[in-house]
Design an enzyme around this catalytic site. Structure first.
Site, PDB file in Angstrom:
ATOM      1  N   GLU A 125      35.662 163.357  50.465  1.00  0.00           N
ATOM      2  CA  GLU A 125      35.483 164.488  50.681  1.00  0.00           C
ATOM      3  C   GLU A 125      34.045 164.828  50.159  1.00  0.00           C
ATOM      4  OE1 GLU A 125      38.098 167.399  49.089  1.00  0.00           O
ATOM      5  OE2 GLU A 125      37.164 169.127  50.310  1.00  0.00           O
ATOM      6  N   ASN A 257      43.324 163.015  47.828  1.00  0.00           N
ATOM      7  CA  ASN A 257      43.589 161.718  48.798  1.00  0.00           C
ATOM      8  C   ASN A 257      45.202 161.741  49.002  1.00  0.00           C
ATOM      9  OD1 ASN A 257      40.968 161.170  48.549  1.00  0.00           O
ATOM     10  ND2 ASN A 257      41.573 160.320  46.535  1.00  0.00           N
ATOM     11  N   GLU A 290      45.699 169.485  42.584  1.00  0.00           N
ATOM     12  CA  GLU A 290      45.512 168.145  43.710  1.00  0.00           C
ATOM     13  C   GLU A 290      46.954 167.972  44.214  1.00  0.00           C
ATOM     14  OE1 GLU A 290      42.624 167.719  44.184  1.00  0.00           O
ATOM     15  OE2 GLU A 290      41.614 168.638  42.337  1.00  0.00           O
TER      16      GLU A 290
END
Ligand code: BES
Ligand code: ZN
Length: 848
Positions: A125, A257, A290
């Site tokens: 990213e 991720n 996250e």
């Protein structure tokens, strides 16, 4: 690195969005790892969606082969530039194969595939995948992945589930930015989580050998996050494994991720000896953030980068809710508002102001801002207030159901709430498109049994935007009697027009408690008598506003001390003493209430009041206020610290952290009086890093000349602790010495500018931690910053651009300082080979 010409005409516009003519539905990658010659073979399953050439992104790649349906492509069937590979006249469906070579070892930008301490890792990213192989590197292209890692390494990880050593399959379609690969000599701490539908998920936290004793808190935070997202949002994890990897060289905090989160090691590793309470709280929050992205970001992603707040604002809101549940609503909310004001209000008031959904950018990395994140989260909070908790839950449920597997826009998000609640959100959408912090002016009138509140909203002009429309502002308020009892409990008033008013039939003028819980990200322009603020501070049922009343009293005094040399009056000091000694109140709350507004907060407020801030004066006035508080509390300080001790072994729980925070605040006051005696004693007995750092900072403030050296002797082998050592010495140097201290530390053997944590510690220690030092009237602070930004920009533009924001307040200051800051910005801009990242930031700041 980029080529030598500044690329200034590369603006990308939201209005230009167009879907791809050819999409990719599956990616098959084979990665043969080598530090200087990694081979990436990719097989892309491609399907035509409309007319046009297929333009793949690629940067710093050596192309070795291109094949279409197994046939080597002839040179006239494709074209190649520094940043693109175009396939001409592609058929309706085909397999595109490429082979490229890359050099992870030389990648110091930390974007794409790079190496950190001998370990391979990725950061994709926002646009890093194009540094790994040719691909449609944009979030609206979602594909499934098969990855095969070839190397002689013990641990080889990628997204999804492992199908053999180094072989991974991710069944969930995802954009490139969520791809990850990690390989090296790593050790895991294992755990597991059983989902509410009864599936076992293996949890692993992977670290470098030697760090495995510091993973427990991250794992515990992960399990609590998983349970919370099931309970509160009904979101269940969707793979059989969840991996977290800690990496020492990382530009940001952490990255979501799919199934393989990668973290800056600072936000994973914690032990009582090495991590502070703030570190523990950050780890808990970032692990949650996250993890929460798995649904808000990964399963449902962004159509384009203009929609970044769709995943980030929402996920910040979710992590804030989680932390409120874990740590207590009031203290968490106060902390979040402090952060919002310090970073987002500052950004919104300066040359870098932009809407929560921007309309253009040059480098997307420059738009991971406090506005997208923190203001973005406030918009979700306001939406929830406006539609109610049930409406919010219904809207979220519809969003997850309707858009699972899609790449979405803010319009998609809002439409779910319109459909679920029947409310028209047209006006609310202005919050996403209009920049600037609204000012809400409040005036009160009491006459003959009628109490009337007049309201007015003003939204300031910002770069490229003037004459804004009124926005819907949810104002939570309540009324207290002058004796402090509540007359009207919390209500929400929606201010939707420019002006509005409210009336109540009451016997006496009440005390207004407005913007309870900080119900909207606005600046209140409301002059309230001290006596009423003292009533709120003592009695408001809303803890946020209790704190806010104390804040307003303190800020008033500090500002008047700056402008009129006013004294710190006894009634205020009495109120502070009452707070400090109020054993019924939560210690964490008392610590927050005793903390004075920061130097930058004061500079911002003075500027808003049309006073040119003088950093030296602000510094001196804050010290004087602390001294006055210390003298007023003199006889109580040591007993108070005693009664807030946390004896026994360290526990990171919020309750103990609150006591340590209060104790640290009191120690700072004691240091004002005793020159560091109490701090020395506290330093010598500290059995955890929170207490040790608090005492260390006090000793540095007091000018102790030996403590830095002994701290270094004790901790020189611990990189995360040494980051604190670098930062504290700069932040707590006397203003006139700060640049010299920073400069000397850049020559320390352990200073490594290529490590973002170390670089940031030193630079932000000056720019954020020591404002009077940074703004040294001789201009050396500005020159120091500019020189280091230019140095770092050659290898790591993303981080140099982020740190350049220290200059964003330059027009606030006096003519001499302005001229010196401007000269440094111009010096940066005049440098050849400047990155697109840093040049965009400097150009925007100079437009002020
Ligand atoms: N997606 C971001 C990480 C990121 C940011 C990648 C910018 C590339 C460019 C991640 O979810 C994130 O937001 N991380 C924050 C911490 C979070 C708790 C707000 C960060 O890294 O600062
Ligand atoms: Zn995020």
């Amino acid at each position: 690195m980029r080529d030598a010409t500044p690329e200034q005409d590369q603006t990308i516009y939201l209005a230009d969005y167009a879907p791809v003519p050819v999409t990719v539905t599956h990616v098959d990658l084979q990665v043969r790892l080598d530090p200087l010659a990694t081979r990436v073979s990719s097989r892309l399953t491609c399907i035509r969606q409309g007319p046009g050439d297929m333009v793949l992104n690629g940067e710093l790649l050596k192309l070795r082969a291109v094949r279409l349906d197994g046939e080597e492509l002839s040179p006239d069937a494709y074209s190649l530039t520094d940043t693109t590979l175009t396939i001409l006249n592609a058929p309706d469906s085909f397999l595109l194969e490429t082979e490229v070579e890359i050099a992870p070892q030389t990648n110091k930008a930390l974007s794409g595939l790079y190496m950190s301490n001998g370990m391979y890792c990725t950061q994709c990213e926002a646009e890093g995948f194009r540094r790994i192989t040719y691909m449609l590197d944009r979030p609206d292209v979602m594909a499934t992945y098969d990855v095969q890692i070839d190397a002689d390494l013990p641990v080889m990880l990628s997204n999804g589930d492992e199908t053999g050593h180094g072989h991974w399959r991710d069944p969930w379609p995802k954009p490139t930015y969520l791809f990850a690969l990690v390989a090296g000599d790593l050790i895991a701490t294992h755990d597991s989580f059983t989902t509410m539908d009864g599936r076992d998920v293996a949890l692993n936290v992977w670290v470098r050998p030697g760090d495995e004793g510091r993973t427990a808190y991250a794992l515990d935070s992960l399990k609590r996050s998983m349970a919370w997202d099931e309970k509160v949002y009904g979101r269940v994890y969707d793979l059989s494994v969840f991996n977290i990897v800690a990496v020492d060289d990382f530009n940001m905090g952490a990255m979501e991720n799919k199934g393989l989160n990668i973290f800056n090691s600072k936000y994973v590793l914690a032990s009582p000896e090495t991590a502070t309470d703030a570190d523990f709280a950050n780890i808990e929050r970032i692990v949650a953030h996250e993890y929460f992205h798995n649904w808000t970001g990964n399963r449902i992603t962004c159509r384009d980068w203009f929609q970044l707040c769709l995943k980030e604002g929402l996920t910040v809101f979710r992590d804030q809710q989680f932390s409120q549940d874990a740590r207590g609503f009031a203290t968490q909310r106060i902390g979040d508002v402090l952060n919002l004001r310090a970073r987002q209000f500052r950004e919104d008031a300066g040359p870098l102001a932009h809407p929560v959904r921007p309309e253009s950018f040059v480098e997307i990395n420059n738009f991971y801002t406090a506005t997208i994140y923190e203001k973005g989260a406030e918009l979700i909070g306001m939406l929830r207030t406006l539609v109610g908790a049930e409406g919010y839950a219904a809207g979220c449920a519809l969003y997850f159901e309707r858009h699972d597997g899609q790449a979405c826009t803010i319009e998609d998000w809002l439409a779910c709430f319109e459909a679920a609640t029947g409310r028209d959100l047209t006006q609310f959408k202005l919050w996403y498109t209009q920049a600037g912090t609204p000012v809400v002016k409040v005036t009160e009138h009491f006459n003959d049994g009628t109490y009337r509140i007049d309201l007015e909203q003003v939204i300031p002009d910002t770069p490229g935007q003037a004459n804004k429309k009124p926005m819907p502002i949810p104002l939570a308020f309540g009324l207290l009697a002058q004796d402090g009892s509540e007359v009207v409990g919390t209500q929400i008033h929606e201010l939707t027009s420019e002006t509005d008013h409210l009336s109540f039939d009451l016997d006496a003028k009440p005390v207004l408690s407005i913007l309870r819980g900080f119900s909207a990200p606005v600046i209140l322009d409301f002059v309230q008598p001290d006596a009423e603020r003292l009533t709120l501070l003592a009695h408001d049922t809303d803890p946020f506003n209790r704190w806010e009343a104390g804040r307003a009293l303190a800020k008033d005094r500090l500002m008047r001390a700056v402008t009129d040399d006013a004294d710190f009056d006894a009634p205020w000091l009495d109120a502070m003493t009452t707070l400090a000694t109020d054993t019924d109140a939560d210690p964490a709350f008392r610590a927050l209430a005793l903390a004075l507004p920061s130097e930058d907060d004061l500079a911002q407020s003075l500027h808003n009041a049309d006073v040119v801030p003088d950093p030296d004066r602000i510094y001196a006035v804050r010290r004087a206020a602390q001294l006055a508080m210390a003298e007023h509390l003199r006889d109580d300080l040591s007993d108070l610290r005693e009664s807030n001790a946390t004896p026994g072994s360290y526990d990171p729980k919020a309750e103990d952290a609150g006591k340590r925070a209060l104790s640290a605040t009191l120690l700072r006051l004691q240091t004002m009086l005793d020159g560091g005696k109490a701090a020395r004693a506290a330093y010598d007995v500290a059995n955890n890093m929170t207490d040790r750092m608090a005492a260390f900072a006090c000793l540095l403030d007091a000018g102790d000349e030996t403590v830095a050296h002994s701290f270094e002797q004790d901790w020189q082998d611990d990189r995360l602790v040494m980051d604190k050592w670098f930062m504290a010495q700069v932040a707590h140097a006397a203003p006139r010495d700060a640049v010299g201290v920073a400069d000397r530390l850049t020559r320390h053997r352990d200073f490594d500018a290529s490590n973002p944590n170390r670089f940031r510690s030193l630079i932000a220690g000056l720019t954020g931690g020591n404002p009077a030092g940074f703004h040294n009237p001789d201009g050396t602070g500005y020159e120091f910053l500019a020189s280091w930004l230019l140095h770092l920009d050659k290898s790591n533009p993303q981080t140099s651009a982020r740190l350049s924001t220290a200059f964003d307040g330059w027009t606030r200051y006096d003519a001499d300082r302005q001229a010196m800051m401007k000269a440094q910005l111009e010096r940066i801009l005049g440098t050849t080979g400047l990155s697109r990242d840093l040049s965009e930031m400097v150009i925007r700041m100079l437009k002020a």
